[in-house]
Write a protein that holds these residues in place. Structure first.
Motif, mmCIF file in Angstrom:
data_model
loop_
_atom_site.group_PDB
_atom_site.id
_atom_site.type_symbol
_atom_site.label_atom_id
_atom_site.label_comp_id
_atom_site.label_asym_id
_atom_site.label_seq_id
_atom_site.Cartn_x
_atom_site.Cartn_y
_atom_site.Cartn_z
ATOM 1 N N ASN A 14 19.361 35.521 43.999
ATOM 2 C CA ASN A 14 19.736 36.720 43.237
ATOM 3 C C ASN A 14 21.208 37.052 43.472
ATOM 4 O O ASN A 14 21.700 36.945 44.595
ATOM 5 C CB ASN A 14 18.903 37.918 43.692
ATOM 6 C CG ASN A 14 17.444 37.758 43.331
ATOM 7 O OD1 ASN A 14 17.105 37.559 42.173
ATOM 8 N ND2 ASN A 14 16.581 37.811 44.334
ATOM 9 N N ILE A 15 21.874 37.486 42.412
ATOM 10 C CA ILE A 15 23.277 37.903 42.538
ATOM 11 C C ILE A 15 23.320 39.426 42.435
ATOM 12 O O ILE A 15 22.951 39.986 41.401
ATOM 13 C CB ILE A 15 24.142 37.266 41.427
ATOM 14 C CG1 ILE A 15 23.966 35.735 41.448
ATOM 15 C CG2 ILE A 15 25.604 37.648 41.613
ATOM 16 C CD1 ILE A 15 24.678 35.028 40.300
ATOM 17 N N PRO A 16 23.744 40.086 43.497
ATOM 18 C CA PRO A 16 23.802 41.558 43.460
ATOM 19 C C PRO A 16 24.782 42.034 42.389
ATOM 20 O O PRO A 16 25.739 41.335 42.050
ATOM 21 C CB PRO A 16 24.315 41.938 44.856
ATOM 22 C CG PRO A 16 24.140 40.718 45.692
ATOM 23 C CD PRO A 16 24.179 39.547 44.777
ATOM 24 N N ASP A 17 24.562 43.241 41.864
ATOM 25 C CA ASP A 17 25.414 43.764 40.789
ATOM 26 C C ASP A 17 26.892 43.786 41.186
ATOM 27 O O ASP A 17 27.753 43.454 40.381
ATOM 28 C CB ASP A 17 24.961 45.186 40.402
ATOM 29 C CG ASP A 17 23.629 45.159 39.653
ATOM 30 O OD1 ASP A 17 23.211 44.057 39.226
ATOM 31 O OD2 ASP A 17 23.008 46.224 39.515
ATOM 32 N N SER A 18 27.184 44.175 42.426
ATOM 33 C CA SER A 18 28.604 44.290 42.809
ATOM 34 C C SER A 18 29.283 42.918 42.790
ATOM 35 O O SER A 18 30.477 42.807 42.508
ATOM 36 C CB SER A 18 28.746 44.938 44.185
ATOM 37 O OG SER A 18 28.160 44.125 45.187
ATOM 38 N N VAL A 19 28.511 41.868 43.071
ATOM 39 C CA VAL A 19 29.073 40.508 43.048
ATOM 40 C C VAL A 19 29.267 40.052 41.600
ATOM 41 O O VAL A 19 30.302 39.510 41.229
ATOM 42 C CB VAL A 19 28.155 39.541 43.828
ATOM 43 C CG1 VAL A 19 28.647 38.107 43.706
ATOM 44 C CG2 VAL A 19 28.055 39.965 45.294
ATOM 45 N N PHE A 23 33.137 39.355 38.736
ATOM 46 C CA PHE A 23 33.567 38.305 37.798
ATOM 47 C C PHE A 23 34.153 38.889 36.507
ATOM 48 O O PHE A 23 34.764 38.171 35.731
ATOM 49 C CB PHE A 23 32.393 37.379 37.459
ATOM 50 C CG PHE A 23 32.125 36.393 38.557
ATOM 51 C CD1 PHE A 23 32.823 35.190 38.601
ATOM 52 C CD2 PHE A 23 31.207 36.666 39.551
ATOM 53 C CE1 PHE A 23 32.596 34.288 39.621
ATOM 54 C CE2 PHE A 23 30.984 35.768 40.582
ATOM 55 C CZ PHE A 23 31.682 34.577 40.617
ATOM 56 N N ARG A 24 33.956 40.174 36.268
ATOM 57 C CA ARG A 24 34.482 40.788 35.048
ATOM 58 C C ARG A 24 35.907 41.273 35.234
ATOM 59 O O ARG A 24 36.503 41.803 34.306
ATOM 60 C CB ARG A 24 33.590 41.956 34.631
ATOM 61 C CG ARG A 24 32.171 41.526 34.311
ATOM 62 C CD ARG A 24 31.484 42.549 33.465
ATOM 63 N NE ARG A 24 32.382 42.936 32.370
ATOM 64 C CZ ARG A 24 32.118 43.889 31.489
ATOM 65 N NH1 ARG A 24 30.996 44.536 31.575
ATOM 66 N NH2 ARG A 24 32.983 44.187 30.538
ATOM 67 N N ARG A 25 36.454 41.127 36.416
ATOM 68 C CA ARG A 25 37.827 41.592 36.617
ATOM 69 C C ARG A 25 38.797 40.608 35.960
ATOM 70 O O ARG A 25 38.613 39.394 36.012
ATOM 71 C CB ARG A 25 38.119 41.721 38.114
ATOM 72 C CG ARG A 25 37.431 42.943 38.705
ATOM 73 C CD ARG A 25 37.708 43.099 40.176
ATOM 74 N NE ARG A 25 39.140 43.232 40.462
ATOM 75 C CZ ARG A 25 39.631 43.338 41.699
ATOM 76 N NH1 ARG A 25 38.812 43.342 42.735
ATOM 77 N NH2 ARG A 25 40.924 43.450 41.892
ATOM 78 N N PRO A 245 40.488 30.100 42.798
ATOM 79 C CA PRO A 245 39.380 30.561 41.938
ATOM 80 C C PRO A 245 39.287 32.084 42.044
ATOM 81 O O PRO A 245 38.457 32.613 42.786
ATOM 82 C CB PRO A 245 38.163 29.852 42.534
ATOM 83 C CG PRO A 245 38.528 29.609 43.966
ATOM 84 C CD PRO A 245 40.014 29.493 44.045
ATOM 85 N N ILE A 246 40.134 32.769 41.280
ATOM 86 C CA ILE A 246 40.397 34.201 41.492
ATOM 87 C C ILE A 246 39.124 35.045 41.441
ATOM 88 O O ILE A 246 38.841 35.828 42.350
ATOM 89 C CB ILE A 246 41.429 34.702 40.449
ATOM 90 C CG1 ILE A 246 42.771 33.996 40.690
ATOM 91 C CG2 ILE A 246 41.595 36.220 40.521
ATOM 92 C CD1 ILE A 246 43.793 34.217 39.590
ATOM 93 N N LEU A 252 33.416 36.881 46.223
ATOM 94 C CA LEU A 252 33.206 36.616 47.658
ATOM 95 C C LEU A 252 33.505 37.872 48.473
ATOM 96 O O LEU A 252 32.779 38.190 49.419
ATOM 97 C CB LEU A 252 34.109 35.452 48.092
ATOM 98 C CG LEU A 252 34.040 35.041 49.556
ATOM 99 C CD1 LEU A 252 32.639 34.576 49.940
ATOM 100 C CD2 LEU A 252 35.056 33.929 49.839
ATOM 101 N N ARG A 253 34.558 38.593 48.084
ATOM 102 C CA ARG A 253 34.882 39.863 48.771
ATOM 103 C C ARG A 253 33.680 40.808 48.701
ATOM 104 O O ARG A 253 33.280 41.413 49.692
ATOM 105 C CB ARG A 253 36.115 40.480 48.112
ATOM 106 C CG ARG A 253 36.559 41.851 48.586
ATOM 107 C CD ARG A 253 37.221 41.791 49.945
ATOM 108 N NE ARG A 253 36.279 42.059 51.007
ATOM 109 C CZ ARG A 253 36.577 41.916 52.311
ATOM 110 N NH1 ARG A 253 37.760 41.494 52.702
ATOM 111 N NH2 ARG A 253 35.694 42.180 53.215
ATOM 112 N N ALA A 254 33.102 40.915 47.502
ATOM 113 C CA ALA A 254 31.958 41.822 47.317
ATOM 114 C C ALA A 254 30.764 41.359 48.155
ATOM 115 O O ALA A 254 30.063 42.172 48.773
ATOM 116 C CB ALA A 254 31.583 41.889 45.842
ATOM 117 N N ALA A 255 30.542 40.039 48.204
ATOM 118 C CA ALA A 255 29.397 39.510 48.965
ATOM 119 C C ALA A 255 29.598 39.724 50.465
ATOM 120 O O ALA A 255 28.674 40.127 51.177
ATOM 121 C CB ALA A 255 29.215 38.022 48.655
#
Ligand SMILES: *Cc1c(COP(=O)(O)O)cnc(C)c1O
Length: 400
Positions: A14-19, A23-25, A245-246, A252-255
């Motif tokens: 599962n990918i948490p919402d914050s992660v 990717f939308r930045r 890989p911006i 990764l920061r969020a995770a």
């Protein structure tokens, strides 16, 4: 279909919402001081999480970290000890062979962890120290077994062998502890789509000082995978041997923040251990036709359980039908088993962004599937919930 699909594959998780939102930045100038500071701060946290001297990262799946680690540490023709714990180790050995290295297998019973005594014996027999080191999967995702890394470290020490200890923790990182320095490991491999709760596409080799020194002596041809530029990068570009890989780094920061907010890896791994115990107890309650593949509790991985399901097969049900029905009718995605177990076992992943009701939901969905297939079993949900709430006192202590 209404509701969510419960992803219980042992990756992707599962990918948490914050992660996901990271990717939308929009893109940024990766040459800016702001971005360099962002990456440097992220790396301080990563090195702490891995308990490592340096962390190498690649925009690649776990196979990339496998190859990078081999070409940076081993020279053509050199031997390495590689216990064949299951499919993933076998693939890693196959890769090593095709790259021109000489992996020496140690046979492992697929229901057990690799035997430190056999590793010790192989190291003692290597009187000329031809083996570059021991390359071992901590969590063997195909069988659900967990290697005793401290015991393998001890095997190297007591054999007086100077080789490296290289640990594939691609499924084990953030599910079972692998503190690099504390356990005397030289390399820990990890990948984004398992305990790190990210999409596939980023993997890591965390290094000890000894691994960094050893790397400088290795003449194997390499360019993209090379650690030379990545070890002390003057600018962000060098860390990735190309465009950073911006968005993966934002993710990764969020995770990493989620792991730290939960209380760090000890807390995260304790949650995974509890979930693994709940699944194990549930499977044991299902009855005679079911068994957890890993026979010893302290050799059971916290990330994934491989369930031997001869009971289903004996009743004329195909495992592939079970998996399809669970996924398509009950929204629970589990994974097939591998190797010689493929036709009589399945795997339940229980790693990453998961909580208690999600786990119970998945086990409940599987039990619905058993009923649908008219498979005989005893419900294990009550037993599993009992395991999950047994930590209440500890939790209340923490809150007060
Ligand atoms: C998933 C996994 C791999 C391979 O990772 P990919 O990202 O699919 O290349 C290697 N080793 C272990 C133990 C794994 O669980």
């Amino acid at each position: 279909m209404p509701g969510r699909t419960f992803i219980h594959n042992p990756g992707p998780t599962n990918i948490p919402d914050s992660v996901l939102e990271a990717f939308r930045r929009p893109s940024v100038d990766f040459g800016s001081a702001d971005f360099a500071n962002f990456v440097n701060e992220l790396w301080i946290d990563l090195e702490q999480l891995f308990d490592a001297h340096r962390v190498m990262a690649y925009p690649a799946v776990g196979h990339g970290a496998w190859e990078a680690t081999l070409v940076n540490l081993v020279e053509p023709g050199q031997k390495l000890l590689l216990p064949e714990t299951g499919l993933f180790s076998i693939r890693w050995a196959d890769m090593a062979r095709k790259l021109g290295f000489d992996p020496q297998p140690i046979a492992v019973d697929y229901r057990r962890a690799p035997d430190p005594a056999l590793i010790h014996a192989a190291l003692v027999a290597d009187t000329d120290h031809e083996l570059v080191g021991v390359f071992v999967a901590q969590t063997e995702t195909s069988t659900g077994t967990l290697a005793d890394i401290a015991a393998i470290r001890e095997a190297l020490d007591s054999a007086g062998h100077p080789g490296l200890l290289v640990v594939d923790a691609i499924a084990g990182f953030a599910t079972d502890p692998v503190p690099l320095n504390e356990l005397g490991i030289d390399v820990v491999l990890a990948s984004s789509q398992k305990g790190l709760m990210m999409p596939p596409g980023m993997s890591f080799s965390a290094l000890s000082e000894k691994a960094v020194q050893h790397n400088k002596t290795v003449g194997t041809p390499r360019y993209f995978w090379s650690w030379d530029e990545r070890i002390d990068p003057q600018w962000v570009y060098q860390r990735f041997c190309g465009t950073p890989p911006i968005q993966h780094l934002f993710a990764l920061r969020a995770a990493v923040d989620l792991l730290l907010d939960e209380g760090g890896l000890d807390a995260v791994c304790a949650r995974h251990r509890r979930f693994a115990d709940a699944v194990r107890v549930c499977v044991e309650t299902w009855g005679e036709g079911f068994a957890v593949n890993a026979t010893h509790r302290d050799e059971q991985a916290s990330a994934v359980t491989c369930v031997l399901a001869d009971g289903i097969v004996d009743q004329g049900v195909e495992i592939s039908d079970l998996i399809a029905l669970a996924r398509d009718r009950y929204n629970v995605s589990i994974a097939p088993a591998m190797l010689d177990m493929a036709d009589r076992a399945f795997r339940i992943g229980h790693l990453g962004d998961l909580n208690e009701p999600m786990l119970i939901g998945a086990l409940g969905g599987l039990e619905c599937t058993f009923r649908d297939l008219e498979v005989g079993f005893t419900s294990g949900l009550a037993a599993a919930t009992a395991v999950l709430v047994s930590e209440r006192e500890r939790f209340c202590d923490q809150q007060s």
